[in-house]
Design an enzyme around this catalytic site. Structure first.
Site, PDB file in Angstrom:
ATOM      1  N   ASP A  46       0.855  -1.176   0.000  1.00 48.85           N
ATOM      2  CA  ASP A  46       0.000   0.000   0.000  1.00 48.85           C
ATOM      3  C   ASP A  46       0.901   1.239   0.000  1.00 48.85           C
ATOM      4  OD1 ASP A  46      -2.165   1.718   0.022  1.00 48.85           O
ATOM      5  OD2 ASP A  46      -3.262   0.647   1.576  1.00 48.85           O
TER       6      ASP A  46
HETATM    7  C1  NOJ Z   1      -4.043   4.021   0.210  1.00 52.79           C
HETATM    8  C2  NOJ Z   1      -5.234   3.127   0.294  1.00 52.79           C
HETATM    9  O1  NOJ Z   1      -5.181   2.357   1.476  1.00 52.79           O
HETATM   10  C3  NOJ Z   1      -5.378   2.189  -0.889  1.00 52.79           C
HETATM   11  O2  NOJ Z   1      -6.614   1.546  -0.795  1.00 52.79           O
HETATM   12  C4  NOJ Z   1      -5.246   2.933  -2.174  1.00 52.79           C
HETATM   13  O3  NOJ Z   1      -5.405   2.050  -3.262  1.00 52.79           O
HETATM   14  C5  NOJ Z   1      -3.889   3.617  -2.207  1.00 52.79           C
HETATM   15  N1  NOJ Z   1      -3.815   4.570  -1.105  1.00 52.79           N
HETATM   16  C6  NOJ Z   1      -3.612   4.332  -3.527  1.00 52.79           C
HETATM   17  O4  NOJ Z   1      -4.400   5.458  -3.633  1.00 52.79           O
END
Ligand code: NOJ
Length: 691
Positions: free
Chosen positions: A250
């Protein structure tokens, strides 16, 4: 030399020609607007980019072109298309309230196509984190509290997103991110291996079985080990399930290993991440800054990098070779309206106050949310267009053009009360703005704002019949508010066409059919209050406040164990009677299927869609089983007065559980089985599985 249609052997040959730095570049993902990004792309230091806002779209196309001038390996453009791209659909929690996976697959397909037209190759969805805590802001992105339902929708999202072949889905967040303690985003999760396997993992397995090409690891720690590097999670993924797709961290999660306190610095974090199995580093720059050094020092085997690179190149190949196969006949507006209609849940409708008679003389429309277009769009709508979205006020004005619709934002309560007094009908829009749910938007007291509550109370005390439209990104505590409402229609954050959907339902042009996929507790102190809890050794027997008098039972002394609105609940403008529940052969062998039949009759005067739900309870097993588990459902259309027989077939494989050793097993024994309109329905029968 073209990158298209290379065999694994040919890809190996490409890898063999690449420098270590170029290989690591493919494992690096940055946002489109990252400092010096174009230079990095030209130097082969970036393998994929993330679009975050409108301005990024054009720049990402240029970056793709730039990459293609420097290398035969294409640059992938990724983004979060969670419930739409420009056309915004209801939030995923609302989508699940349709109990209509075919519709949701269409939503996924159309939104993927809309974003692919702007150069997107990789979509960070679906989120399949089971969530049983309304405080957690990201409950908005899930299909609620039930494992089976999340599994059904997981497949629908993945198949829809990947249908054209030119876009990859990314199932997330692996795993148990929704079990954040206290419902506080990013907080630790303590989940036993059995719970993990039984509750949290099945929707991921389903996504992978549906062909999901990529997977994102979760941010939080799971039983003390950050999920990003958790050995059990990788073992399950790669060895047990044989997942051979790309695993991405993530956002900034590799760097966050330092904050978690498991890595001393970014270099050590990079070391842990590559050893664990993360193929793509989203935004930490850990791989680009430190992997080469780690290989040269002999701490990281280059073979690990080659293996990640092979997965990344295979993904790129698949996506690029399918790019021209996309043919779509898009009708996004119609689909978005239909989804908003089917996702709305009628929570209360005393004396059948809804639907409104077609043209009341006058309607008082109260509350600032009635004019708030952006809030209809919900949490992930950064490319949504509030300016092209009708507010509820506009939609109601249009639908009730023969009525005097008097809008008041209710900032001045006395004035709002005065308008209500003069009007035949009172409709108030209550609930959360879009910015009150979603990532990093947890709430410790998820109720409606106090000014709204006070207005509701005053309206009721002045003798009005109150029709409330509830906008929300999560279940809310409505225990007091519902006392002041005669009708409550939960419209969630319903997307670009939410206004029209609300107006149609108010007018009775559409009979609401949505059902809750998450329990609405009576108070925050009851959380978690999922319907599929275990019985405990001391279950309460009574209902309501009689539970307070049950000594030494699993209860509270100041609140019942009951929900305000249970899982599966929702009304419609008609009534449906359930009768003649039959199991064709109530003693079946473990290898056989159970055939269940029920008659549902629409005894009311409106046509309706009914969501017929089947639950079971395994009465005795090696581990304590939930008091009810959803095992099947069907959405059936019933004309007024129509009666239909509905059949279900359950395989004994659906009736197993994880034993003491965390192995799945199916036991002989007795089961209760219910079929009804929600998880509280009590029409039931029994059956046995025999060896
Ligand atoms: C953080 C989030 O937890 C995730 O779900 C998302 O895809 C990413 N940021 C990218 O934006």
């Amino acid at each position: 030399m073209s990158f298209l249609l290379k065999s694994e052997c040919e890809l190996q040959a490409i890898i063999a020609q690449m420098s270590l730095k170029e290989k690591i570049g493919q494992m690096n993902q940055l946002i489109v607007s990252h400092e010096n990004i174009e230079e990095k792309i030209m130097a082969g230091d970036v393998g994929s980019v993330i679009i975050i806002n409108d301005e990024d779209i054009e720049r990402s196309s240029q970056q793709k072109k730039l990459a293609s001038q420097c290398s035969e390996i294409p640059l992938l453009v990724s983004t979060d298309v969670i419930h739409g791209y420009k056309t915004i659909y209801p939030i995923p929690l609302a989508c699940s309230s349709t109990w209509n996976p075919e519709l949701v697959e269409q939503v996924a397909y159309h939104s993927a196509q809309e974003s692919a037209a702007d150069s997107t190759d990789w979509i960070f969805a679906p989120m399949v984190d089971i969530s049983r805590d309304l405080r957690w802001g990201r409950i908005a992105e899930s299909a609620g509290e039930d494992t089976y339902l999340n599994t059904v929708f997981s497949r629908a999202w993945v198949e829809g997103i990947q249908k054209s072949g030119s876009v990859a889905a990314c199932v997330k967040h692996f795993a148990a991110y929704g079990a954040a303690e206290g419902g506080r985003d990013y907080n630790s999760a303590q989940v036993s291996e059995r719970m993990l396997r039984e509750v949290y993992l099945p929707p991921f397995k389903e996504a992978i079985d549906a062909g999901c090409k990529t997977l994102m690891m979760a941010f939080q720690d799971l039983n003390g080990i950050p999920a990003s590097i958790h050995p059990l999670l990788y073992k399950i993924l790669r060895q047990e399930w044989g997942f051979d797709g790309v695993i991405i961290s993530d956002y900034n999660a590799i760097l966050e290993l330092v904050e978690h306190g498991v890595a001393e610095n970014l270099k050590e974090a990079a070391y842990l991440a590559i050893q664990a199995g993360i193929d793509v580093d989203m935004m930490s720059n850990a791989y680009s800054l430190h992997l080469e050094e780690l290989v040269l020092e002999g701490r990281v085997d280059e073979a690990l990098i080659n293996a990640s690179l092979m997965r990344i190149l295979q993904l790129k190949q698949e996506l690029i070779s399918e790019q021209n196969k996309t043919v779509s006949n898009r009708d996004d507006a119609k689909l978005a309206l239909q989804t908003a209609l089917e996702s709305a849940v009628l929570l209360k409708n005393d004396k059948n106050i809804l639907p409104l008679n077609k043209q009341p003389e006058s309607i008082a429309l109260l509350g600032e949310l009635a004019a708030d277009r952006a809030s209809l769009l919900g949490t992930w709508s950064f490319l949504g267009e509030p300016e092209n979205t009708d507010s509820i006020q506009e939609a109601i004005n249009r639908k009730f053009s023969g009525s005097a619709v008097i809008y008041n934002d209710a900032q001045d309560r006395a004035k709002a009360l005065d308008i209500a007094k003069q009007c035949e009908k009172v409709v108030i829009i209550i609930g959360e703005q879009a910015c009150m749910s979603g990532e990093a938007h947890s709430r410790s007291e998820p109720g409606i704002p106090s000014a709204q509550l006070e207005l509701l109370k005053a309206l009721k005390e002045s003798g009005n019949e109150v029709i409330a439209i509830l906008l929300s990104g999560r279940p809310l505590i409505l225990t007091e508010a519902e006392l002041y409402c005669d009708a409550i229609l939960l419209a969630w954050h319903g997307g670009t066409y939410a206004g029209d959907a609300i107006a149609e339902i108010l007018a009775g042009d559409f009979n609401p059919s949505g059902r809750l996929t998450c329990t609405f507790p009576r108070s925050v102190g009851q959380v978690p209050l999922n319907y599929n809890h275990r019985n405990t050794g001391r279950p309460v027997l009574g209902e309501g406040i009689t539970q307070f008098a049950e000594a030494y039972k699993s209860n509270y002394i100041d609140q019942t164990n009951e929900a305000l609105y249970p899982f599966g609940y929702g009304l419609n403008y008609s009534q449906v009677e359930y009768k003649d529940l039959k199991i064709l052969e109530p003693n079946i062998k473990i290898s056989e299927c159970l055939q269940v039949e029920i008659t549902v009759e629409n005894t009311g005067s409106h046509d309706c869609s009914e969501i017929v739900q089947l639950y079971v309870r395994d009465l005795v097993a090696q581990t304590a089983r939930p008091v009810k588990e959803l095992k099947a459902f069907k959405k059936v259309d019933l004309q007024a007065g129509e009666s239909r027989s509905v059949q279900f077939s359950l395989s004994s494989e659906d009736l197993g559980y994880y034993n003491w050793d965390n192995q799945y097993q199916v036991d002989a024994g007795d089961f209760d089985l219910w079929v009804g309109p929600n998880s509280k329905s009590n029409l039931y029968t029994q059956f046995s599985l025999e060896k």
